[in-house]
Design a protein around this motif. Structure first.
Motif, PDB file in Angstrom:
ATOM      1  N   LYS A   1     -11.999   4.144   5.449  1.00 28.39           N
ATOM      2  CA  LYS A   1     -12.372   4.141   6.986  1.00 28.39           C
ATOM      3  C   LYS A   1     -11.430   3.614   7.904  1.00 28.39           C
ATOM      4  O   LYS A   1     -11.335   4.281   9.061  1.00 28.39           O
ATOM      5  CB  LYS A   1     -13.506   3.469   6.841  1.00 28.39           C
ATOM      6  CG  LYS A   1     -14.833   3.930   6.149  1.00 28.39           C
ATOM      7  CD  LYS A   1     -15.837   3.264   6.236  1.00 28.39           C
ATOM      8  CE  LYS A   1     -17.188   3.917   5.845  1.00 28.39           C
ATOM      9  NZ  LYS A   1     -17.713   4.872   6.446  1.00 28.39           N
ATOM     10  N   LEU A   2     -10.493   2.692   7.608  1.00 23.45           N
ATOM     11  CA  LEU A   2      -9.722   1.893   8.634  1.00 23.45           C
ATOM     12  C   LEU A   2      -8.436   2.453   8.793  1.00 23.45           C
ATOM     13  O   LEU A   2      -7.974   3.120   7.930  1.00 23.45           O
ATOM     14  CB  LEU A   2      -9.635   0.444   8.162  1.00 23.45           C
ATOM     15  CG  LEU A   2     -10.880  -0.313   8.204  1.00 23.45           C
ATOM     16  CD1 LEU A   2     -10.700  -1.851   7.682  1.00 23.45           C
ATOM     17  CD2 LEU A   2     -11.819  -0.409   9.499  1.00 23.45           C
ATOM     18  N   GLN A   3      -7.705   2.470   9.985  1.00 21.76           N
ATOM     19  CA  GLN A   3      -6.377   2.956  10.401  1.00 21.76           C
ATOM     20  C   GLN A   3      -5.631   1.706  10.330  1.00 21.76           C
ATOM     21  O   GLN A   3      -5.939   0.631  10.526  1.00 21.76           O
ATOM     22  CB  GLN A   3      -6.417   3.638  11.692  1.00 21.76           C
ATOM     23  CG  GLN A   3      -7.418   4.934  11.449  1.00 21.76           C
ATOM     24  CD  GLN A   3      -6.885   5.849  10.429  1.00 21.76           C
ATOM     25  OE1 GLN A   3      -5.842   6.077  10.375  1.00 21.76           O
ATOM     26  NE2 GLN A   3      -7.877   6.451   9.632  1.00 21.76           N
TER      27      GLN A   3
ATOM     28  N   PRO B   1      -1.949  -2.242   2.652  1.00 24.04           N
ATOM     29  CA  PRO B   1      -1.300  -3.342   2.030  1.00 24.04           C
ATOM     30  C   PRO B   1      -2.714  -4.307   2.041  1.00 24.04           C
ATOM     31  O   PRO B   1      -3.460  -4.259   2.653  1.00 24.04           O
ATOM     32  CB  PRO B   1      -0.478  -4.086   3.046  1.00 24.04           C
ATOM     33  CG  PRO B   1       0.125  -3.085   3.833  1.00 24.04           C
ATOM     34  CD  PRO B   1      -1.168  -2.060   4.039  1.00 24.04           C
ATOM     35  N   LEU B   2      -2.698  -5.090   0.789  1.00 27.90           N
ATOM     36  CA  LEU B   2      -3.770  -6.102   0.709  1.00 27.90           C
ATOM     37  C   LEU B   2      -3.048  -7.366   0.511  1.00 27.90           C
ATOM     38  O   LEU B   2      -1.957  -7.622  -0.058  1.00 27.90           O
ATOM     39  CB  LEU B   2      -4.285  -5.852  -0.896  1.00 27.90           C
ATOM     40  CG  LEU B   2      -4.945  -4.324  -0.839  1.00 27.90           C
ATOM     41  CD1 LEU B   2      -5.603  -3.996  -2.220  1.00 27.90           C
ATOM     42  CD2 LEU B   2      -6.005  -4.137   0.179  1.00 27.90           C
ATOM     43  N   GLU B   3      -3.874  -8.285   1.033  1.00 27.75           N
ATOM     44  CA  GLU B   3      -3.369  -9.785   1.166  1.00 27.75           C
ATOM     45  C   GLU B   3      -4.686 -10.615   0.472  1.00 27.75           C
ATOM     46  O   GLU B   3      -5.403 -10.638   0.953  1.00 27.75           O
ATOM     47  CB  GLU B   3      -2.931 -10.272   2.457  1.00 27.75           C
ATOM     48  CG  GLU B   3      -1.773  -9.777   2.840  1.00 27.75           C
ATOM     49  CD  GLU B   3      -1.308 -10.389   4.365  1.00 27.75           C
ATOM     50  OE1 GLU B   3      -1.890 -11.514   4.543  1.00 27.75           O
ATOM     51  OE2 GLU B   3      -0.169 -10.455   4.829  1.00 27.75           O
TER      52      GLU B   3
ATOM     53  N   GLY C   1       0.802  -1.111   0.021  1.00 25.77           N
ATOM     54  CA  GLY C   1       0.012   0.124  -0.168  1.00 25.77           C
ATOM     55  C   GLY C   1       0.709   1.421   0.012  1.00 25.77           C
ATOM     56  O   GLY C   1       2.047   1.200   0.107  1.00 25.77           O
ATOM     57  N   THR C   2       0.287   2.209   0.007  1.00 28.08           N
ATOM     58  CA  THR C   2       1.211   3.555   0.018  1.00 28.08           C
ATOM     59  C   THR C   2       1.410   3.992   1.476  1.00 28.08           C
ATOM     60  O   THR C   2       2.463   4.560   1.477  1.00 28.08           O
ATOM     61  CB  THR C   2       0.276   4.832  -0.529  1.00 28.08           C
ATOM     62  OG1 THR C   2      -1.027   4.991   0.184  1.00 28.08           O
ATOM     63  CG2 THR C   2      -0.314   4.660  -1.992  1.00 28.08           C
ATOM     64  N   ASP C   3       0.982   3.387   2.414  1.00 28.41           N
ATOM     65  CA  ASP C   3       1.305   3.332   3.896  1.00 28.41           C
ATOM     66  C   ASP C   3       1.464   1.995   4.179  1.00 28.41           C
ATOM     67  O   ASP C   3       0.661   1.559   4.835  1.00 28.41           O
ATOM     68  CB  ASP C   3       0.540   4.113   4.507  1.00 28.41           C
ATOM     69  CG  ASP C   3       1.142   4.519   5.947  1.00 28.41           C
ATOM     70  OD1 ASP C   3       1.965   3.907   6.163  1.00 28.41           O
ATOM     71  OD2 ASP C   3       0.309   5.018   6.681  1.00 28.41           O
ATOM     72  N   ASP C   4       2.668   1.448   3.886  1.00 29.81           N
ATOM     73  CA  ASP C   4       2.947   0.123   4.139  1.00 29.81           C
ATOM     74  C   ASP C   4       3.058  -0.449   5.697  1.00 29.81           C
ATOM     75  O   ASP C   4       3.209  -1.261   6.139  1.00 29.81           O
ATOM     76  CB  ASP C   4       4.097  -0.315   3.506  1.00 29.81           C
ATOM     77  CG  ASP C   4       3.620  -1.885   2.988  1.00 29.81           C
ATOM     78  OD1 ASP C   4       2.614  -2.069   2.262  1.00 29.81           O
ATOM     79  OD2 ASP C   4       4.639  -2.705   2.997  1.00 29.81           O
TER      80      ASP C   4
END
Length: 431
Positions: free
Chosen positions: A429-431, A139-141, A90-93
């Protein structure tokens, strides 16, 4: 004048970006083609699929899935439980990953849709994001779980709930879970090292066919799953007196079969008398000694009940227990019951994740139905460590685990698009 136009231009561009972000969809043709290709691994003469976990067909299918994941730009690995995990930065890993996925193994002579719909849709989501130059903050999994049909093995391992005893259970492939995991490239001796803890994931989502007929019968596009039900079992025994069927008068019999029959009817009537979607089944009955010319001395049956609320299950059971005692007295027999411990507690979907799924389906113009899952899924285990949500699509006539299992190309695409936009909304929405 220029000063006025510039902010308006920025606003217009911003609105266009929002519109664009909401307009792209998954490629339904490509998704359907990948699903049909997956179905060829293990296809049998009856039209079903014999792709049970750890079989050669499973290994072939996994190679195909891994190739798709790599083509989509995922960094792919196989963990010690044999789970296939594809990661996209992600852009903020530093943020926790949003995970989603399902399974590709099937029951013997199973169908083509079941878990594969969620698995192939998850990969398609990644492809769609890449094609539209969208990178999420999180990040996506994508997780393709090991042996879901044989006891949610991969997801149980991932949350630290797979015991050493479970590893020795023989699978549908005829080898133990321990041997099977090694065959997939895992390492069951180090399985504890993959454990995820609560908070390690931002959320977990699973798309799946309903495995029931609620959506199909009510002509709804999307099921917003309330949770995955608890399952409780009881062994019920009615004991009378075995005697000769020809010489014992009807008024002198202590026939436990009569009590069992009346109790089975009471189960059906009582469970339907309560509000809600709870279900109960007597699926097994045995008479002893089991001869056609002998009044049975003992009748054993199995009672299964499912609902999102364990308290409700036990309330209904206590009602049935009182009726069973009364029935036993009526037929001059004895009643006994034993609760069987089974590893299936209720797993409720996260309320906020449910709201997001509902909202995204509505934005896509799709009709919805809130409902529980009467079957177990990997999401049930993942709910132990992360906010969980499930998306259901219709299954024709409610058929699953059979060659005639079918979900339309349109329904599959609808589910995949809801999954796509749910991920994008949760990312905001999520942090």
């Amino acid at each position: 004048m220029i000063q006025r136009i510039f902010p308006l231009t920025l606003l217009l561009l911003f609105c266009l970006q929002i519109s664009y972000a909401q307009s792209f969809k998954i490629n339904s043709d490509r998704l359907h083609a990948s699903l049909m290709q997956l179905s060829t691994y293990g296809k049998n003469e009856k039209g079903g699929t014999d792709r049970v976990a750890y079989s050669e067909y499973d290994l072939q299918a996994r190679e195909y899935v891994i190739s798709l994941m790599k083509d989509a730009g995922l960094s792919v690995s196989v963990d010690f439980a044999g789970n296939i995990i594809g990661r996209k930065k992600g852009t903020d890993d530093t943020l926790k990953p949003i995970a989603f996925g399902s399974h590709i193994d099937e029951v013997p002579n199973g169908g083509d849709y079941d878990g594969p719909v969620g698995s192939m849709s998850s990969i398609e989501v990644i492809k769609t994001l890449a094609e539209n130059n969208v990178t999420t903050k999180h990040p996506l999994e994508v997780i393709i779980f090991t042996n879901e049909e044989g006891g949610v093995v991969g997801s149980r391992a991932l949350v630290g709930q797979l015991s050493k005893e479970a590893l020795q259970v023989v699978s549908n492939a005829g080898i133990t879970q321990y041997e099977g995991i090694k065959k997939l490239g895992g390492n069951p001796d180090r399985i504890n090292e993959i454990k995820r803890n609560p908070g390690d994931l931002a959320a977990f989502l699973e798309l799946h066919i309903e495995q029931g007929a609620n959506l199909y019968n009510e002509k709804k596009d999307i099921g917003v799953v309330e949770g995955i039900v608890a399952i409780d079992w009881w062994d019920i025994t009615f004991t009378g007196f075995a005697n000769h069927a020809g010489t014992t008068p009807m008024n002198l019999r202590k026939d436990p079969m009569l009590a069992a029959a009346k109790f089975i009817l009471a189960v059906n009537q009582t469970v339907k008398s309560y509000e809600g979607r709870q279900v109960a089944t007597v699926g097994k009955i045995q008479a002893f000694p089991g001869a056609g010319n002998v009044i049975p001395g003992e009748v054993k049956l199995n009672l299964e009940m499912r609902d999102l609320s364990s308290e409700k299950i036990w309330t209904i059971y206590k009602d049935l227990e009182k009726q069973a005692q009364s029935i036993a007295e009526e037929f001059d027999v004895e009643f006994n019951s034993k609760h069987i411990e089974v590893a299936s507690k209720p797993a409720l979907a996260d309320p906020e994740v449910r709201r997001v799924i509902q909202a995204q389906a509505e934005k896509l113009g799709l009709s919805t139905l809130s409902l529980p899952s009467g079957a177990g899924h990997d999401a049930q285990e993942m709910a132990r460590i992360a906010p969980m949500g499930m998306i259901f699509i219709p299954s024709k006539d409610g058929i699953s685990h059979a060659p005639s299992e079918f979900s339309s190309k349109e329904d599959i695409a609808n589910g995949a698009n809801v999954l796509l936009y749910t991920i994008l909304e949760l990312d905001k929405k999520l942090q």
